[in-house]
Design an enzyme around this catalytic site. Structure first.
Site, PDB file in Angstrom:
ATOM      1  N   ASN A 121      -0.195 -15.117   4.896  1.00  0.00           N
ATOM      2  CA  ASN A 121      -1.115 -15.576   5.940  1.00  0.00           C
ATOM      3  C   ASN A 121      -0.594 -16.867   6.560  1.00  0.00           C
ATOM      4  OD1 ASN A 121      -3.038 -13.534   5.719  1.00  0.00           O
ATOM      5  ND2 ASN A 121      -4.289 -14.655   4.242  1.00  0.00           N
TER       6      ASN A 121
ATOM      7  N   ARG B 100      -6.878  -0.339   9.427  1.00  0.00           N
ATOM      8  CA  ARG B 100      -6.805  -1.143   8.198  1.00  0.00           C
ATOM      9  C   ARG B 100      -8.182  -1.729   7.908  1.00  0.00           C
ATOM     10  NH1 ARG B 100      -2.005  -1.591  10.841  1.00  0.00           N
ATOM     11  NH2 ARG B 100      -0.068  -1.839   9.655  1.00  0.00           N
TER      12      ARG B 100
ATOM     13  N   HIS C 110      -7.332  -6.890   8.545  1.00  0.00           N
ATOM     14  CA  HIS C 110      -6.109  -7.074   9.330  1.00  0.00           C
ATOM     15  C   HIS C 110      -5.856  -5.892  10.271  1.00  0.00           C
ATOM     16  CE1 HIS C 110      -4.531 -10.637   7.074  1.00  0.00           C
ATOM     17  NE2 HIS C 110      -5.238 -10.118   6.095  1.00  0.00           N
TER      18      HIS C 110
ATOM     19  N   PHE D 169     -12.593  -9.430  -3.895  1.00  0.00           N
ATOM     20  CA  PHE D 169     -12.145  -9.172  -2.520  1.00  0.00           C
ATOM     21  C   PHE D 169     -13.163  -8.383  -1.698  1.00  0.00           C
ATOM     22  CE2 PHE D 169      -9.271  -7.229   0.724  1.00  0.00           C
ATOM     23  CZ  PHE D 169      -8.862  -8.414   1.321  1.00  0.00           C
TER      24      PHE D 169
ATOM     25  N   ARG E 253      -3.899  -7.503  -5.950  1.00  0.00           N
ATOM     26  CA  ARG E 253      -3.293  -7.056  -4.683  1.00  0.00           C
ATOM     27  C   ARG E 253      -2.245  -5.990  -4.969  1.00  0.00           C
ATOM     28  NH1 ARG E 253      -0.959 -11.704  -1.089  1.00  0.00           N
ATOM     29  NH2 ARG E 253      -1.241 -10.191   0.592  1.00  0.00           N
TER      30      ARG E 253
HETATM   31 FE1  HDD Z   1      -4.585  -8.463   1.869  1.00  0.00          FE
HETATM   32  C1  HDD Z   1      -3.884  -6.221   4.321  1.00  0.00           C
HETATM   33  C2  HDD Z   1      -2.679 -10.813   3.473  1.00  0.00           C
HETATM   34  C3  HDD Z   1      -5.576 -10.817  -0.426  1.00  0.00           C
HETATM   35  C4  HDD Z   1      -6.162  -6.078   0.131  1.00  0.00           C
HETATM   36  N1  HDD Z   1      -3.513  -8.517   3.575  1.00  0.00           N
HETATM   37  C5  HDD Z   1      -3.331  -7.478   4.444  1.00  0.00           C
HETATM   38  C6  HDD Z   1      -2.455  -7.880   5.503  1.00  0.00           C
HETATM   39  C7  HDD Z   1      -2.127  -9.182   5.271  1.00  0.00           C
HETATM   40  C8  HDD Z   1      -2.783  -9.571   4.045  1.00  0.00           C
HETATM   41  C9  HDD Z   1      -1.223 -10.044   6.122  1.00  0.00           C
HETATM   42  C10 HDD Z   1      -2.021  -7.029   6.675  1.00  0.00           C
HETATM   43  C11 HDD Z   1      -0.738  -6.294   6.392  1.00  0.00           C
HETATM   44  C12 HDD Z   1      -0.302  -5.508   7.602  1.00  0.00           C
HETATM   45  O1  HDD Z   1       0.018  -6.142   8.623  1.00  0.00           O
HETATM   46  O2  HDD Z   1      -0.299  -4.283   7.514  1.00  0.00           O
HETATM   47  N2  HDD Z   1      -4.271 -10.436   1.628  1.00  0.00           N
HETATM   48  C13 HDD Z   1      -3.361 -11.190   2.318  1.00  0.00           C
HETATM   49  C14 HDD Z   1      -3.204 -12.477   1.658  1.00  0.00           C
HETATM   50  C15 HDD Z   1      -4.035 -12.476   0.582  1.00  0.00           C
HETATM   51  C16 HDD Z   1      -4.697 -11.186   0.553  1.00  0.00           C
HETATM   52  C17 HDD Z   1      -2.268 -13.570   2.115  1.00  0.00           C
HETATM   53  C18 HDD Z   1      -4.251 -13.550  -0.438  1.00  0.00           C
HETATM   54  C19 HDD Z   1      -3.285 -14.155  -1.028  1.00  0.00           C
HETATM   55  N3  HDD Z   1      -5.696  -8.458   0.189  1.00  0.00           N
HETATM   56  C20 HDD Z   1      -5.961  -9.521  -0.637  1.00  0.00           C
HETATM   57  C21 HDD Z   1      -6.667  -9.062  -1.812  1.00  0.00           C
HETATM   58  C22 HDD Z   1      -6.820  -7.708  -1.663  1.00  0.00           C
HETATM   59  C23 HDD Z   1      -6.207  -7.362  -0.407  1.00  0.00           C
HETATM   60  C24 HDD Z   1      -7.124  -9.944  -2.955  1.00  0.00           C
HETATM   61  C25 HDD Z   1      -7.477  -6.720  -2.572  1.00  0.00           C
HETATM   62  C26 HDD Z   1      -7.628  -6.844  -3.844  1.00  0.00           C
HETATM   63  N4  HDD Z   1      -5.027  -6.527   2.229  1.00  0.00           N
HETATM   64  C27 HDD Z   1      -5.653  -5.725   1.342  1.00  0.00           C
HETATM   65  C28 HDD Z   1      -5.749  -4.292   1.794  1.00  0.00           C
HETATM   66  C29 HDD Z   1      -4.940  -4.326   3.124  1.00  0.00           C
HETATM   67  C30 HDD Z   1      -4.605  -5.787   3.264  1.00  0.00           C
HETATM   68  C31 HDD Z   1      -7.108  -3.764   1.842  1.00  0.00           C
HETATM   69  C32 HDD Z   1      -5.564  -3.685   4.347  1.00  0.00           C
HETATM   70  C33 HDD Z   1      -4.472  -2.908   5.021  1.00  0.00           C
HETATM   71  C34 HDD Z   1      -3.367  -2.936   4.080  1.00  0.00           C
HETATM   72  O3  HDD Z   1      -3.716  -3.635   2.964  1.00  0.00           O
HETATM   73  O4  HDD Z   1      -2.294  -2.393   4.203  1.00  0.00           O
HETATM   74  O5  HDD Z   1      -5.205  -3.443   0.867  1.00  0.00           O
END
Ligand code: HDD
Length: 702
Positions: free
Chosen positions: A156, A80, A83, A169, A366
């Site tokens: 989170n 990932r 995370h 982001f 997101r």
């Molecule tokens: Fe995110 C993973 C939580 C903002 C893009 N995010 C990811 C995971 C968590 C969060 C817990 C791990 C999920 C797992 O266990 O597979 N992220 C948050 C929270 C945010 C947040 C609470 C703000 C409210 N995230 C955020 C933004 C973006 C992303 C603004 C992109 C525009 N997040 C991702 C991602 C991930 C991710 C890159 C990486 C792996 C996945 O999604 O599955 O798409």
């Protein structure tokens, strides 16, 4: 029902049964085969052309040898992008109070229903192999396998975020990840780029204060709150819409490590949180959270001095109280890490009827990002993977793509079709109907004015901390900025702190060497709010269950005190860990009783346990008193605010090692030298278990 059809349909409401059809267990009865099912006669030697001495060139012809290497070469998938490091477990979710006044989603209204879930906890910045106890935000992602489809609540352990608009982001993550020129540091925010970004980006101020607080170093995944962070919406049967925030609060209370403990654990046991979760579930001490909602009627959207769609703001509990309506329990460890914890994939865009989105610009971004990232991590058919597939029917005309394995019979793969096969569902049949939100405007890259205020809630958070929590924040900022070598970075950051509180800025400036601000960047409004300090989330009931308690012994220990303590610890469902001067057999003072310790003093350190007990025994204590490491165990445990108990000769040993005067001698002969230390001449294990409860209940605040 055909197996293939079953795979599509799943089993109503039961994810374990659903997964069982793809689960196999290897036993001694099985025989080794290739992936194409042919049994193999040897797994040790590649096919070769051999001479008399049995050596010779290997043949490419060997399909079994090639298959093994090919499979191995392709074992990794991209980790990932954030995370990457995480741990997960299965469990169940139930509402005990219907939220039907605000939603028609059965997962939140049907009190007779148990919804299976998988929860993945994570750190944010580190790679897959990084340490668990680093200072970071923790992910708290929940997949609800509801009968209406999957609902992913990807949150989170901190209720706010660094940025307001998803377009930023990549910047916030690039700045936090290892620096681009040398890929240093791993899993740390303590570096120039992270803090450079925080200064240049004032909307991050509130969130970095949370990350620097004790919330950034939780004692356990089981002892953290979880927050959906973004503003979602709920729609009720009357078609009315409310804005909502989702909250998880742990039954065990919110607890943190102390920083020195976190640092040492990262070296002693990088898997500390992973093992803690696993161990608790294996021992039947299932972690539980209360599920809460904060709701605001649509008509009240603009009644607050902050924008309720701004993810850098909390909804203060004094204004919008949390209503706890449900509970989550984790009760089963995964069978295989890769296929379950690694391949689980979440999408914030995946919600069920009765739940919707808001115009929160972070959430909107997101909703695009997660599906996209699953494509590069797992491929277009990622939702067919056993851990990701819903337990309700999945029926549509999406077809093909790499690694498609659902086999769908029939002559048509489009809608509308002459058979009326697989039509869309009406609202009455459970079809998802978007809320008819009125939208009008002009195209612009813009932000609402209320989004532009970035400091009031950072001040609110700081003001709401207890003195101990404030101290920890000062220490955390001092540590982090000490790791920034660029004077521009730490110099500017201490100026930024003056936008929160002048005293905070001046104290940190003195520590890290920046020029101390002479006046506040803006006046501190002096307001405080409920539910921000960890103090407000003690355990829902006192218990030592699942806590690790070390018993320190050497040859000649008192077997009576030992077994009394061991029995009391086990009876409380805590985990007794016997730590000897060696791991080979240790003989008690009676010369006959003996025990093989779980670990020896050098192999295992005090940071690995929650509390410490030292039984008496003249010879045992004489040996321990001469051991620098045994003394270190006691001093370190005391310094990390752990409960320490001792009986008999152990009393003087603890007393002399900690070198604190005794304060109270109770009528029963108990000697309490300091908070959390219980020593007594005669054994009474119950007073020690009480002390463990008290000390750990307060842990993280001292
Ligand atoms: Fe995110 C993973 C939580 C903002 C893009 N995010 C990811 C995971 C968590 C969060 C817990 C791990 C999920 C797992 O266990 O597979 N992220 C948050 C929270 C945010 C947040 C609470 C703000 C409210 N995230 C955020 C933004 C973006 C992303 C603004 C992109 C525009 N997040 C991702 C991602 C991930 C991710 C890159 C990486 C792996 C996945 O999604 O599955 O798409």
């Amino acid at each position: 029902m055909q197996k293939a059809q079953q795979a599509i349909m799943g089993h109503k409401g039961d994810k374990t049964t659903d997964l069982a059809q793809d689960t196999k267990e290897i036993s001694a009865k099985d025989r080794l085969t290739t992936d194409y099912g042919v049994k193999q006669a040897s797994a040790d030697d590649w096919l070769k052309v051999v001479g008399q001495d049995k050596t010779g060139p290997m043949l490419l012809e060997d399909p079994f040898g090639r298959e093994r290497i090919h499979r191995f070469d392709h074992e990794r998938i991209p980790e990932r992008v954030v995370h990457a490091r995480g741990s997960g477990a299965f469990g169940k979710f139930r509402v005990y109070e219907s939220a039907e006044d605000v939603t028609f989603a059965p997962v939140l209204t049907d009190t007779s229903r148990e919804t299976p879930v998988f929860v993945r906890f994570s750190t944010v910045l580190g790679s897959r192999g990084s340490a668990d106890t680093v200072r970071d935000v923790r992910g708290f992602a929940v997949k609800f396998y509801t009968q209406e489809g999957n609902w992913d609540l990807v949150g989170n352990d901190i209720p706010v975020f660094f940025i307001q608009d998803a377009i930023k982001f990549p910047d916030v993550i690039h700045a936090g990840k290892p620096e681009p020129h040398n890929e240093v540091p791993q899993a740390q925010s303590a570096h120039n780029n992270f803090w450079d970004f925080q200064f240049n980006h004032t909307e991050a101020t509130h969130m970095f204060m949370w990350a620097m607080s004790d919330r950034g170093i939780p004692r356990s995944y089981r002892m953290m709150q979880g927050f959906g962070v973004n503003t979602f919406t709920l729609i009720n049967a009357k078609g009315e819409r409310h804005f909502v925030k989702f909250i998880w609060t742990p039954e065990l209370g919110v607890h943190s490590l102390v920083w020195d403990e976190a640092l040492k654990l990262a070296g002693e046991d990088p898997d500390f949180h992973r093992k803690d979760l696993w161990e608790a579930i294996e021992n039947g001490v299932y972690p539980k959270w209360k599920f809460g909602i904060q709701v605001i009627p649509e008509a009240d959207e603009h009644k607050f001095d902050f924008d309720i769609l701004d993810a850098t703001k909390v909804w203060p509990e004094d204004l919008i109280p949390t209503r706890y309506i449900g509970e989550l329990e984790l009760n089963r460890n995964p069978d295989e890490f890769f296929t379950q914890t690694e391949q689980i994939a979440f999408c914030t865009s995946h919600v069920v009827p009765g739940i919707g989105f808001s115009d929160d610009p972070l959430l909107q971004g997101r909703n695009f990002s997660y599906f996209d990232t699953q494509l590069s991590r797992l491929g277009i058919n990622w939702q067919e993977l056993p851990i990701n597939r819903p337990v309700c029917p999945v029926m549509n005309f999406n077809r093909d793509g790499a690694m498609r394995h659902t086999i769908t019979k029939g002559t048509v793969n489009y809608w509308p079709n002459r058979f009326d096969a697989c039509p869309p569902a009406s609202h009455q049949e459970g079809g998802y109907v978007e809320y008819a939100e009125k939208v009008a405007g002009i195209k612009a890259r813009a932000r609402s004015d209320k989004f532009k205020e970035h400091f009031k809630q950072a001040q609110l958070f700081w003001n709401s901390m207890s003195p101990i929590e404030k101290n920890h924040i000062i220490n955390a900022l001092s540590f982090e900025l000490d790791h920034c070598e660029d004077p521009v970075v730490y110099g500017r950051m201490v100026q930024r702190l003056a936008d929160i509180d002048l005293g905070l800025a001046q104290t940190v400036a003195e520590m890290v060497g920046g020029e101390a601000p002479k006046q506040a960047g803006r006046p501190n409004h002096g307001l405080r709010a409920k539910a921000l300090s960890q103090f407000e989330f003690p355990p829902m009931k006192m218990s030592i269950a699942s806590r690790r308690i070390a018993i320190l012994i050497a040859d000649g220990y008192d077997p009576v005190a030992f077994s009394a303590a061991y029995g009391a610890i086990s009876a409380g469902l805590a985990i007794p860990l016997v730590i000897g001067t060696k791991r080979s057999k240790i003989v008690a003072a009676d010369g006959t009783t003996s025990i093989q310790p779980h670990h020896h003093l050098e192999g295992f350190r005090s940071v690995m346990v929650d509390a410490l007990f030292i039984p008496g025994g003249e010879k045992s204590i004489a040996t321990l008193s001469k051991s620098g490491r045994a003394q270190h165990w006691i001093r370190e445990a005391f310094g990390h605010l752990k409960a320490i108990g001792a009986t008999g000769e152990g009393v003087d040993f603890v007393h002399n090692t900690i070198a604190l005067p005794r304060v109270t001698v109770s009528a029963s002969g108990d000697v309490h030298e300091s908070y959390g230390v219980v020593t007594l001449r005669q054994i009474s294990p119950s007073s020690f278990t009480e002390a463990v409860q008290i000390a750990k209940g307060a842990k993280g605040f001292l």
